[in-house]
Write a protein that holds these residues in place. Structure first.
Motif, short mmCIF file in Angstrom:
data_model
loop_
_atom_site.label_atom_id
_atom_site.label_comp_id
_atom_site.label_asym_id
_atom_site.label_seq_id
_atom_site.Cartn_x
_atom_site.Cartn_y
_atom_site.Cartn_z
N ARG A 37 18.41 -3.99 21.21
CA ARG A 37 19.11 -2.73 21.29
C ARG A 37 18.18 -1.59 20.94
NH1 ARG A 37 23.47 -3.30 16.28
NH2 ARG A 37 22.03 -2.87 14.56
N GLN A 38 18.53 -0.45 21.49
CA GLN A 38 17.74 0.76 21.28
C GLN A 38 18.68 1.86 20.85
OE1 GLN A 38 15.62 2.07 24.76
NE2 GLN A 38 14.12 3.17 23.55
N ALA A 39 18.46 2.37 19.67
CA ALA A 39 19.32 3.42 19.14
C ALA A 39 19.21 4.68 19.99
CB ALA A 39 18.93 3.71 17.69
N PRO A 40 20.25 5.54 19.95
CA PRO A 40 20.26 6.74 20.80
C PRO A 40 19.17 7.75 20.50
CG PRO A 40 22.47 6.23 19.99
CD PRO A 40 21.52 5.36 19.23
N ALA A 41 18.67 7.78 19.26
CA ALA A 41 17.69 8.80 18.90
C ALA A 41 16.43 8.66 19.74
CB ALA A 41 17.34 8.67 17.42
N ALA A 42 15.88 9.80 20.10
CA ALA A 42 14.67 9.81 20.93
C ALA A 42 13.52 9.14 20.22
CB ALA A 42 14.32 11.26 21.28
N GLU A 45 12.43 2.47 19.26
CA GLU A 45 12.01 1.29 20.02
C GLU A 45 13.16 0.30 20.15
OE1 GLU A 45 7.38 1.33 18.40
OE2 GLU A 45 8.68 -0.39 18.05
N ARG A 46 13.06 -0.52 21.18
CA ARG A 46 14.02 -1.60 21.33
C ARG A 46 13.67 -2.70 20.33
NH1 ARG A 46 14.40 -2.31 27.84
NH2 ARG A 46 12.14 -2.19 27.62
N LYS A 47 14.70 -3.19 19.66
CA LYS A 47 14.49 -4.23 18.66
C LYS A 47 15.42 -5.41 18.92
CE LYS A 47 12.93 -1.16 14.98
NZ LYS A 47 13.15 -0.71 13.58
N VAL A 48 14.92 -6.60 18.69
CA VAL A 48 15.74 -7.80 18.87
C VAL A 48 16.80 -7.84 17.77
CG1 VAL A 48 15.76 -10.30 18.85
CG2 VAL A 48 13.88 -9.09 19.96
N VAL A 49 18.05 -8.07 18.17
CA VAL A 49 19.10 -8.29 17.18
C VAL A 49 19.51 -9.75 17.15
CG1 VAL A 49 19.97 -5.93 17.22
CG2 VAL A 49 20.92 -7.61 18.82
N LEU A 79 23.76 -15.88 29.41
CA LEU A 79 23.51 -15.65 27.99
C LEU A 79 24.60 -14.73 27.47
CD1 LEU A 79 21.42 -15.99 25.60
CD2 LEU A 79 20.49 -13.79 26.38
N TYR A 80 25.08 -15.01 26.27
CA TYR A 80 26.16 -14.22 25.69
C TYR A 80 25.75 -13.62 24.34
CZ TYR A 80 29.05 -16.84 29.00
OH TYR A 80 29.58 -17.41 30.14
N LEU A 81 26.42 -12.54 23.99
CA LEU A 81 26.35 -12.00 22.64
C LEU A 81 27.76 -11.66 22.21
CD1 LEU A 81 24.49 -11.20 20.28
CD2 LEU A 81 24.58 -8.84 21.16
N GLN A 82 28.31 -12.43 21.30
CA GLN A 82 29.61 -12.16 20.73
C GLN A 82 29.41 -11.26 19.52
OE1 GLN A 82 32.84 -13.13 21.81
NE2 GLN A 82 33.41 -11.61 20.26
N MET A 83 30.00 -10.07 19.58
CA MET A 83 29.84 -9.10 18.51
C MET A 83 31.19 -8.91 17.81
SD MET A 83 27.41 -6.31 20.41
CE MET A 83 28.68 -5.85 21.57
N SER A 84 31.21 -9.11 16.52
CA SER A 84 32.43 -8.97 15.74
C SER A 84 32.17 -8.04 14.57
CB SER A 84 32.89 -10.35 15.23
OG SER A 84 33.08 -11.25 16.30
N SER A 85 33.26 -7.61 13.93
CA SER A 85 33.16 -6.68 12.79
C SER A 85 32.22 -5.53 13.12
CB SER A 85 32.67 -7.43 11.55
OG SER A 85 33.53 -8.49 11.21
N LEU A 86 32.43 -4.94 14.28
CA LEU A 86 31.55 -3.89 14.75
C LEU A 86 31.57 -2.68 13.83
CD1 LEU A 86 32.26 -4.17 18.56
CD2 LEU A 86 30.01 -4.39 17.48
N LYS A 87 30.41 -2.04 13.74
CA LYS A 87 30.24 -0.84 12.92
C LYS A 87 29.76 0.30 13.82
CE LYS A 87 28.68 -3.67 9.02
NZ LYS A 87 27.57 -3.89 8.05
N PRO A 88 30.02 1.54 13.43
CA PRO A 88 29.51 2.67 14.22
C PRO A 88 28.00 2.61 14.45
CG PRO A 88 31.16 3.44 12.68
CD PRO A 88 30.92 2.00 12.35
N GLU A 89 27.27 2.09 13.49
CA GLU A 89 25.81 2.00 13.64
C GLU A 89 25.38 0.93 14.65
OE1 GLU A 89 27.56 1.91 10.77
OE2 GLU A 89 26.66 0.50 9.32
N ASP A 90 26.32 0.15 15.17
CA ASP A 90 26.00 -0.78 16.25
C ASP A 90 25.95 -0.07 17.60
OD1 ASP A 90 28.06 -3.23 14.63
OD2 ASP A 90 25.86 -3.13 14.63
N THR A 91 26.36 1.18 17.62
CA THR A 91 26.32 1.95 18.86
C THR A 91 24.89 2.02 19.39
OG1 THR A 91 28.24 3.29 18.29
CG2 THR A 91 26.67 4.24 19.87
N SER A 92 24.72 1.59 20.63
CA SER A 92 23.38 1.51 21.19
C SER A 92 23.46 1.03 22.64
CB SER A 92 22.53 0.51 20.39
OG SER A 92 21.19 0.52 20.79
N MET A 93 22.33 1.13 23.33
CA MET A 93 22.17 0.44 24.60
C MET A 93 21.66 -0.96 24.29
SD MET A 93 22.50 0.90 27.90
CE MET A 93 22.20 2.60 28.39
#
Length: 128
Positions: A37-42, A45-49, A79-93
């Motif tokens: 994922r890559q956070a919205p801020a300019a 970098e993309r980082k593996v989660v 390939l899947y990614l199950q995301m639970s207990s989502l937080k606002p900071e998970d917002t990303s591409m």
């Protein structure tokens, strides 16, 4: 032409869940698969989660450990990614990625620089 296609992104409330999917042409010669994922801020970098390596060993970043689960379906080449207990900071591409090589590899898959194939990304937005 090698193409990774993500789907399943969208909007969710904090505490909610989403599942991302990524279709992969073939699992042959893939040594690692991951979601980055890559956070919205300019300039970020993309980082593996979440990563999936040989012997189906999974690795997670500390920020998602215990909340996200990476898995694959060999029959569906997905390939899947199950995301639970989502937080606002998970917002990303979110990007699906693979490390393709004919060579054997049994090292860590959590390093972003390892990957040489990427999808176009799918947006995940989590509101509080």
């Amino acid at each position: 032409q090698w193409q990774l296609v993500e789907s399943g992104g969208g909007s969710a409330q904090a505490g909610g869940s989403l599942r991302l999917s990524c279709t992969v042409p073939t699992f042959t010669n893939i040594r690692c698969m991951a979601w980055l994922r890559q956070a919205p801020a300019a300039g970020t970098e993309r980082k593996v989660v979440a990563a999936l390596g040989s012997e189906d060993i999974t690795e997670y970043s500390e920020s998602v450990k215990g909340r996200f689960n990476i898995s694959k379906d060999n029959a569906k080449n997905t390939l899947y990614l199950q995301m639970s207990s989502l937080k606002p900071e998970d917002t990303s591409m979110y990007y699906c990625a693979t490390y393709n090589t004919i060579l054997s590899y049994d090292g860590t898959c959590i390093t972003s620089a390892r990957y040489n194939k990427f999808g176009q990304g799918t947006q995940v937005t989590v509101s509080s």
